[in-house]
Design a protein around this motif. Structure first.
Motif: not given
Length: 863
Positions: A573-586
């Protein structure tokens, strides 16, 4: 002992290489020649000849015979005669255009033109120039005689643009002789390029005239202005490649002279010749160099102010820990501290490495400048030599012998106990994550939530090991390259050797997602309940929505499906698009994003589950039987260690993603609490909070910033998402100015490139044809259901792209290296992958079909 120079000099004798003998122009011509650059054959009448002429009123017969003997070997009917004063083309005075120049001079007119050159030193133009420059020293004249070219194109070029953005080089060109350009008699084309061989701007004029030779002229001017053929009037005087060639020479000359220079050049039969060079006397502000190669895998495109501050802190903290792990003394850590604080920065919303700081840190370590070469080999790009020659970096020295010994011992320990060290690190990070989650659950107010951030920043430890791991990778690859080279194998054989056996951890989310989506495809009511819950409860925040989705699914007797969804979210669940950007929700922070993603993935599934493909690929193989026994043992250990460190690089990268997700959760819970406490915050969307800086929240936790102050900052920065540019991979800026991509380039003439070929580095081999899928953002892929027929083309990727990459038949990336994420995933999936393809997105966006040559790295547009 008094050294006397020859009167006619046509070869290099070190003692004569002085402006007082041969003048500035000739001195620089000899330098160009000695550097291996293309200069037409030349000789110089020294200042001794000038003195002799002033004394006797004529040139000696011996001098004239020497000239005749030399020029007879040049196989040229015409010559150029130019002045070369002792003070000319110096760093303080150029004397540009002050003395006479004669072109297309036949041999019988040489003496006359030489004397006119000598005489021009006392002309009115020179006197006026010297008066304005306050030059009181008497000047001596020398004269250069050079083989005359018949160029198709000529011009001048400046290592720093004299007007406008001086981080660019500037080139002016015309058809025919450059005399027409420097005298302002003909129309010229203008080109601006950055210091990384990219043409940034051009102005192509309608051209009517050119300067050429007057046939059979015996006296007077040997050149004249002529009409340009109509078919050439609107044609660019230079091809893109010719502009790049000139640009490269400018940078090379600047690196050797150690100051910016301007040059006169000419193309004859498509060969570039340098006619003269001089240091630019204009003073320019310092340049700053940035690069996003590799960094853009994690932070592509626009990055929020909050992410920018956090990333800067993360790099500082990780590198500081690295120096501590390597047993650096406190004195050495103090020396490196200013550079650690500025390793990365946010430029107009985009994250870049600050090259002078990075180079300084790498140079301090054992290995010195070789570390910089190895770093670029690992992440891509090439060292910026002109930056390495700046005084600041020249003054950076490696650590002393005692420090080196301690560092080597520490590295040996790290290598020997690599496995246990990293397993312990992973356990500690997981403990940290659990502790922060516990504190987040117990916090009730925005103040309590904000105070978790300083605690987290203080207690997240150990990521300095990941920096050391990268150095260990560089070491193992350096060892591989050295042994491969010994037996005639190039770097194209590296992919086969560094391909890991068990597959990287980055692929696991895709594998488990596919299994989940096969279940959901057979239970469509799950998606319907999920979707209806979101539509009917838009007033709830993301956390509350997931809680309601769970309740609604259980009420519909779909608890088993919820359990599968929850299991996936718990693990990935901690994955997302551009996940190392704090603003990109997982996925676990944004149910709407997760639903959109599930629906898209389900739409791409085939009618039945496919059999697992063999991911093996025909990587170039190495015949180890040719190696000596010792080299087989050494390369075997290098390969084993490379596998271990590369695999750990991917694992810790995912762990880093979890920590970033944790920080994101703290920020979100802080904002949710703030909205509950202060109704005036309710109208701000979730993304607005990422317009705050990390310092804003830390100051709020300390009580230095009040709610009203926070609201004012939020209001001021609420539109941070609207700042977005076409960010270049390499960036050079004049200090304290805006980057060039924010400038108005409206006068640029675009020259369309015809469909053709481009090249990159083969990361995973294989030949194929397919339809290009050009994406800037991974979310764009959700419009397509035929990914298995597509070749993905993108600027760069981060781990979240694996969901797209895993379904495409080939990968092309503008950025990257053998160890970039794109390359690693491509190898593990066994699909043809080409990285480092400059301009691929722009060049392929209208292509209907392309082919990949997995041996040469060539990409061809078929239609």
């Amino acid at each position: 002992m008094v050294i006397m120079a020859r009167k006619w000099i046509n070869d290099y004798i070190k003692s004569e290489q002085d402006v007082k003998y041969i003048g500035g122009k000739a001195l620089h011509l000899f330098k160009l020649q000695n550097w291996g650059l293309s200069v037409p054959p030349f000789g110089v009448l020294s200042t001794e000849s000038f003195k002799d002429w002033k004394k006797n009123g004529q040139l000696s017969e011996e001098t004239l015979q020497s000239i005749e003997k030399t020029i007879g070997k040049w196989n040229s009917p015409y010559f150029a005669v130019r002045s070369s004063m002792s003070g000319e083309d110096s760093a303080d005075a150029s004397y540009a255009g002050m003395m006479d120049t004669f072109l297309f001079v036949p041999p019988e007119n040489l003496e006359e033109c030489i004397i006119k050159c000598f005489q021009s030193i006392e002309g009115d133009r020179v006197k006026l120039y010297e008066g304005k420059k306050s030059i009181g020293q008497e000047q001596l004249a020398a004269v250069v005689i050079q083989k005359m070219l018949s160029p198709e194109t000529s011009g001048v070029a400046f290592g720093r643009a004299p007007v406008g953005n001086s981080s660019f080089t500037y080139i002016e060109s015309c058809f025919g002789l450059g005399e027409g350009l420097v005298s302002g008699l003909v129309e010229v084309d203008c080109f601006w390029a950055d210091r990384f061989d990219h043409i940034k701007k051009r102005r192509i004029e309608d051209k009517k005239k050119y300067v050429g030779m007057v046939p059979n002229r015996k006296e007077g001017d040997f050149t004249k202005i002529m009409d340009l053929p109509p078919e050439k009037e609107k044609v660019s005087t230079l091809s893109d490649q010719q502009v790049v060639n000139i640009n490269q020479k400018l940078i090379e000359i600047e690196e050797k002279l150690e100051v910016p220079a301007d040059i006169e050049w000419a193309y004859e039969n498509n060969e570039l010749f340098l006619l003269q060079v001089r240091p630019i006397t204009q003073k320019f502000p310092p340049l700053e160099y940035f690069i996003d190669t590799n960094l853009s895998e994690s932070y592509p495109g626009l990055t929020s102010p909050l992410s920018g501050g956090f990333v800067k802190w993360a790099y500082y903290n990780a590198f500081l820990e690295m120096f501590e792990y390597l047993s650096f003394s406190q004195g050495e850590i103090t020396r490196v501290l200013p550079f650690l604080k500025n390793l990365v920065t946010r430029v107009s919303g985009h994250m870049y490495y600050v090259l002078d700081s990075y180079y300084a840190v790498l140079k301090i370590l054992p290995g010195g400048e070789k570390n910089i070469e190895n770093w670029h080999r690992m992440i891509g790009g090439r060292p910026v030599k002109s930056l390495l020659q700046t005084q600041g970096l020249q003054n950076i020295s490696q650590v002393d012998t005692v420090e080196k010994f301690k560092i080597v011992l520490s590295l040996l320990k790290m290598g020997l106990f690599h496995g246990p060290l990293f397993r312990d690190f992973c356990k500690k990070v997981q403990f940290f994550i659990d502790e922060i989650n516990k504190r987040t659950k117990s916090a009730k107010t925005s103040i309590e939530m904000s105070r978790i951030l300083p605690y987290a920043l203080k207690n997240v430890r150990g990521f300095g090991l990941t920096v050391i791991n990268d150095f260990l990778i560089m070491g193992s690859i350096k060892g591989l390259v050295k042994i491969l080279d010994k037996y005639g194998y190039g770097e194209e054989h590296l992919p086969a050797l560094i391909k890991t056996d068990e597959g990287v951890e980055s692929l696991l989310p895709l594998q488990h997602l596919t299994e989940l989506c096969w279940h959901l495809k057979e239970a469509p009511q799950v998606i319907k309940v999920f979707e209806n819950t979101l539509i009917e409860n838009k007033n709830l925040n993301e956390r509350e929505l997931y809680e309601l989705i769970e309740i609604n699914l259980k009420e519909e007797n779909l608890e088993g499906s919820w359990n599968l969804i929850n299991q996936y979210l718990q693990r990935f669940g901690e994955r997302s698009f551009e996940e190392l950007k704090i603003e990109c929700l997982t996925f676990d922070q944004s149910p709407s994003l997760f639903l959109e993603f599930l629906k898209w993935k389900i739409s791409t599934l085939e009618d039945k589950q496919p059999e697992k493909k063999n991911s093996g690929s025909s990587l170039p193989q190495v015949d180890f039987t040719k190696f000596s026994l010792l080299d087989r043992i050494i390369i075997g250990q290098c390969i084993k260690f490379a596998h271990k460190t590369i695999s750990m690089r991917e694992k810790t990268r995912l762990l880093r993603g979890k920590v970033y997700g944790l920080m994101r959760r703290v920020i979100l819970e802080f904002f949710y609490a703030l909205k509950k406490e202060e109704k005036s915050f309710c109208h701000y969307p979730t993304q607005a909070v990422f317009g705050l800086s990390m310092e804003n929240i830390l100051d709020y936790a300390k009580g230095k910033v009040k709610v009203n102050n926070l609201k004012n900052i939020l209001e001021k920065n609420k539109d941070w998402m609207k700042e977005s540019w076409e960010y270049p991979e390499f960036l050079c800026m004049v200090e304290d100015t805006s980057p060039f991509f924010q400038e108005d380039n409206s006068d640029q003439n675009s020259i369309e490139e015809k469909p053709g070929e481009m090249c990159g580095q083969v990361a995973s081999p294989g030949d194929l044809e397919g339809v290009p899928l050009v994406l800037i953002n991974p979310r764009e892929a959700m419009k397509y259901t035929d990914l298995k027929e597509r070749i993905l083309v993108t600027k760069t990727t981060d781990p979240s792209w694996v969901f797209i990459m895993g379904q495409c038949k080939g990968l092309i990336s503008e950025k990257g290296s053998l160890l970039s994420h794109t390359a690693i995933i491509g190898r593990e999936l066994g699909i043809p992958t080409i990285v480092g393809v400059k301009g691929a997105v722009e060049k392929l966006k209208h292509a209907k079909k392309i082919s990949i040559d997995g041996k040469s790295g060539k990409i061809t547009i078929i239609s």
